[in-house]
Structure formats: structure tokens, C-alpha cells
Write a protein that holds these residues in place. Sequence first.
Motif, PDB file in Angstrom:
ATOM      1  N   CYS A 270     115.113 -19.023 112.729  1.00  0.00           N
ATOM      2  CA  CYS A 270     114.212 -19.593 111.726  1.00  0.00           C
ATOM      3  C   CYS A 270     112.793 -19.223 112.140  1.00  0.00           C
ATOM      4  O   CYS A 270     112.334 -19.652 113.206  1.00  0.00           O
ATOM      5  CB  CYS A 270     114.346 -21.114 111.654  1.00  0.00           C
ATOM      6  SG  CYS A 270     115.963 -21.695 111.111  1.00  0.00           S
ATOM      7  N   ALA A 271     112.126 -18.431 111.336  1.00  0.00           N
ATOM      8  CA  ALA A 271     110.787 -17.983 111.722  1.00  0.00           C
ATOM      9  C   ALA A 271     109.978 -17.620 110.491  1.00  0.00           C
ATOM     10  O   ALA A 271     110.462 -16.907 109.610  1.00  0.00           O
ATOM     11  CB  ALA A 271     110.876 -16.778 112.658  1.00  0.00           C
ATOM     12  N   SER A 272     108.756 -18.109 110.432  1.00  0.00           N
ATOM     13  CA  SER A 272     107.845 -17.742 109.352  1.00  0.00           C
ATOM     14  C   SER A 272     107.252 -16.368 109.641  1.00  0.00           C
ATOM     15  O   SER A 272     107.307 -15.874 110.775  1.00  0.00           O
ATOM     16  CB  SER A 272     106.727 -18.777 109.237  1.00  0.00           C
ATOM     17  OG  SER A 272     105.971 -18.783 110.436  1.00  0.00           O
ATOM     18  N   ASP A 273     106.671 -15.766 108.638  1.00  0.00           N
ATOM     19  CA  ASP A 273     106.069 -14.442 108.810  1.00  0.00           C
ATOM     20  C   ASP A 273     104.976 -14.459 109.879  1.00  0.00           C
ATOM     21  O   ASP A 273     104.878 -13.542 110.695  1.00  0.00           O
ATOM     22  CB  ASP A 273     105.480 -13.952 107.480  1.00  0.00           C
ATOM     23  CG  ASP A 273     106.562 -13.616 106.463  1.00  0.00           C
ATOM     24  OD1 ASP A 273     107.715 -13.394 106.886  1.00  0.00           O
ATOM     25  OD2 ASP A 273     106.258 -13.577 105.256  1.00  0.00           O
ATOM     26  N   PHE A 274     104.178 -15.530 109.894  1.00  0.00           N
ATOM     27  CA  PHE A 274     103.056 -15.538 110.839  1.00  0.00           C
ATOM     28  C   PHE A 274     103.483 -15.823 112.277  1.00  0.00           C
ATOM     29  O   PHE A 274     102.734 -15.564 113.219  1.00  0.00           O
ATOM     30  CB  PHE A 274     101.968 -16.534 110.393  1.00  0.00           C
ATOM     31  CG  PHE A 274     102.376 -17.975 110.351  1.00  0.00           C
ATOM     32  CD1 PHE A 274     102.416 -18.747 111.503  1.00  0.00           C
ATOM     33  CD2 PHE A 274     102.699 -18.574 109.140  1.00  0.00           C
ATOM     34  CE1 PHE A 274     102.781 -20.086 111.462  1.00  0.00           C
ATOM     35  CE2 PHE A 274     103.059 -19.916 109.085  1.00  0.00           C
ATOM     36  CZ  PHE A 274     103.102 -20.672 110.247  1.00  0.00           C
ATOM     37  N   SER A 275     104.708 -16.352 112.467  1.00  0.00           N
ATOM     38  CA  SER A 275     105.161 -16.627 113.833  1.00  0.00           C
ATOM     39  C   SER A 275     105.958 -15.475 114.443  1.00  0.00           C
ATOM     40  O   SER A 275     106.160 -15.433 115.659  1.00  0.00           O
ATOM     41  CB  SER A 275     106.016 -17.896 113.860  1.00  0.00           C
ATOM     42  OG  SER A 275     107.234 -17.707 113.162  1.00  0.00           O
ATOM     43  N   LEU A 276     106.398 -14.528 113.625  1.00  0.00           N
ATOM     44  CA  LEU A 276     107.249 -13.439 114.117  1.00  0.00           C
ATOM     45  C   LEU A 276     106.628 -12.629 115.257  1.00  0.00           C
ATOM     46  O   LEU A 276     107.345 -12.228 116.180  1.00  0.00           O
ATOM     47  CB  LEU A 276     107.634 -12.507 112.960  1.00  0.00           C
ATOM     48  CG  LEU A 276     108.769 -13.003 112.059  1.00  0.00           C
ATOM     49  CD1 LEU A 276     108.971 -12.061 110.883  1.00  0.00           C
ATOM     50  CD2 LEU A 276     110.068 -13.141 112.849  1.00  0.00           C
ATOM     51  N   PRO A 277     105.317 -12.351 115.233  1.00  0.00           N
ATOM     52  CA  PRO A 277     104.750 -11.575 116.353  1.00  0.00           C
ATOM     53  C   PRO A 277     104.933 -12.236 117.718  1.00  0.00           C
ATOM     54  O   PRO A 277     104.850 -11.565 118.746  1.00  0.00           O
ATOM     55  CB  PRO A 277     103.262 -11.482 115.985  1.00  0.00           C
ATOM     56  CG  PRO A 277     103.224 -11.624 114.505  1.00  0.00           C
ATOM     57  CD  PRO A 277     104.310 -12.602 114.190  1.00  0.00           C
ATOM     58  N   TYR A 278     105.188 -13.539 117.730  1.00  0.00           N
ATOM     59  CA  TYR A 278     105.333 -14.265 118.990  1.00  0.00           C
ATOM     60  C   TYR A 278     106.800 -14.438 119.401  1.00  0.00           C
ATOM     61  O   TYR A 278     107.083 -15.016 120.447  1.00  0.00           O
ATOM     62  CB  TYR A 278     104.676 -15.645 118.882  1.00  0.00           C
ATOM     63  CG  TYR A 278     103.178 -15.566 118.796  1.00  0.00           C
ATOM     64  CD1 TYR A 278     102.383 -15.640 119.938  1.00  0.00           C
ATOM     65  CD2 TYR A 278     102.557 -15.387 117.566  1.00  0.00           C
ATOM     66  CE1 TYR A 278     101.002 -15.548 119.850  1.00  0.00           C
ATOM     67  CE2 TYR A 278     101.175 -15.295 117.467  1.00  0.00           C
ATOM     68  CZ  TYR A 278     100.403 -15.371 118.617  1.00  0.00           C
ATOM     69  OH  TYR A 278      99.037 -15.272 118.525  1.00  0.00           O
TER      70      TYR A 278
END
Length: 294
Positions: A270-278
Amino acid sequence: MDSDSSEKPESPTQWAAPIDIELELTIKNETETELIVNVSDPNVVYNSHSEIILTPIINYCKSIGYPLENAMIWYYSPTARLKVYCGNDPLPYSISIPTFEMTNNVLALKCRGAIRNEFGTVVTLGSPSTGKIKQEEEAITSHKSSRRTKERKIGYIIEKVSKWRKLYNGVQTAKGETIKVTLEEAANKIGISKKSLDDYLLQLRFGRKFGFNFQEHKDDKVGVLRAYVKKLKSLQPYAKKIENDEEIPIDIQEKLREAGTPACKHNRCCASDFSLPYKQCESQSLSFPRNQYS
């Protein structure tokens, strides 16, 4: 999905118009999909609720050569976007499918060949009986003295919200008539208050916006979704900074690296677009306990 009675109705409603069956059959890890066209009376039978009774369709598929003896049977729900488990062949005559679960007059069935254990007994998924489900639902709705009702599963609320909106938008009967009701009337038919359904719909919409994995967590309690939405709402103010490569606090970075929920098997579940880089790559599995349905 189940009708009120487990007994075969004396005079089921039969629909003259043929339907198509998209049958996906998996046997020994090999899957094939075929379209069975123009299935009609007497193999397409409706109950008193204008829902398709599944047993005659399965029997018809077996009669034309499909090896479905003791097979596990699901139907695909386009409204809930989930596979709904019906049971093992032979199915009770009470198992039925709402007409709105068909797409362009095509009913999608997914079957897995019978699995036997070392003693030769057919393995089932242990779907609870209709009576038990009804007792649980009645206990939930009748226990008004409790401050909160028993927490429902995510897959369950998806199904109920989808059916609620379908009833409101209009459902076509077997006779071709379109019946529309108000949101309040639709909620009464579903058996859940409009206030609760409004809340569930809001949670589902936020969950979709924030990249919640509904398929993976369909058997988890709705509290898992609520906690995820609350968490992502608190992180959303940093989305623009992440997009612009601006510095963000260390504690926020740690939260962004975490798995979306404690039930996730990896932190990209479960991951939002803005959290994916992390997030770490999907091959790096986390050590959270696996869901029993994984």
C-alpha cells in the motif's frame, strides 16, 4: 449472494434471454479461459430475487465436458473488483449471483480443479454457512445498545457499497425494467444505515486515492483501511515538497519508508505516489506476519 432459503424453489423465475459464460479453469497450475456462448433456459434460472442460480450453470458446464466435479468455484464481481468464493461443487441451490454482476451479459466464473489431501478427501476453503452469516449479521444490526457495531471486513463493505450505489443508479430486472430507489431506500435494502455507507464510501475513495491495496487486504477489518487513510492524510502535506525534492523531517521520512499497514507483506503493498520514492524494492520482503489468505 445466497438467497433466503437453502431449498430448491418450487417455481424459480426463468429468463428466456441467453447469457455468455466466461469460464476460467485452473487445473494443476495450468489456467485456460473459454467463452461459452448462448447459455439459456433451462440452464439459466432465476430465483425470486431475480438473481441467477449458479447450480444449473455449473451442471451445464459439466454436461458439455468441463471437469468441474468437486471444483472450487468463484465468480468475479466487477462492482467489488474481487473474486467471490461460492463453494465447492456440488453447490447448494441457494447460491445465486445478482444480475448486476454481469458485464455485457457475460458472467465470469473462475474455477479450480478439486484438490485432495493425502487421505483422498476434497479440500475446501471452509466458507461459512448461510445460516451462520445471517446470525452474525442479525447480531450486528440488533445490538443497538452497543456504542459501535462489529467491525466489518473491507471486502464486505466494498460489496455492500457497490450494491448500494447500483440500487440507487438503477437495476434492470429480468423483465427488462429499470428500478431506481433513493439512497436511503437503497441503504434499507442493503441492511446498513446510509450514514455508515456514506462513511465507507468516503474511506474507499480516500483509500483508492492513496494507493491502498484492496485486493490484498479484502479480508482485513475496515479499521486497517481507516488507519491507513488517517496516516496518509497526515503525510499528504509533504507531497509537494517531495515532488520538488525539498528537505523533509527525518521522522516523516521514516513514516514514508514504513509499510502502509502492519498487515502489508512488503512496504510497497500500500503506497501513495508521493511515498514511493522512499519505499524499498518489492523483492525486499518485510518480516510482517502473512495474512492467512495470502
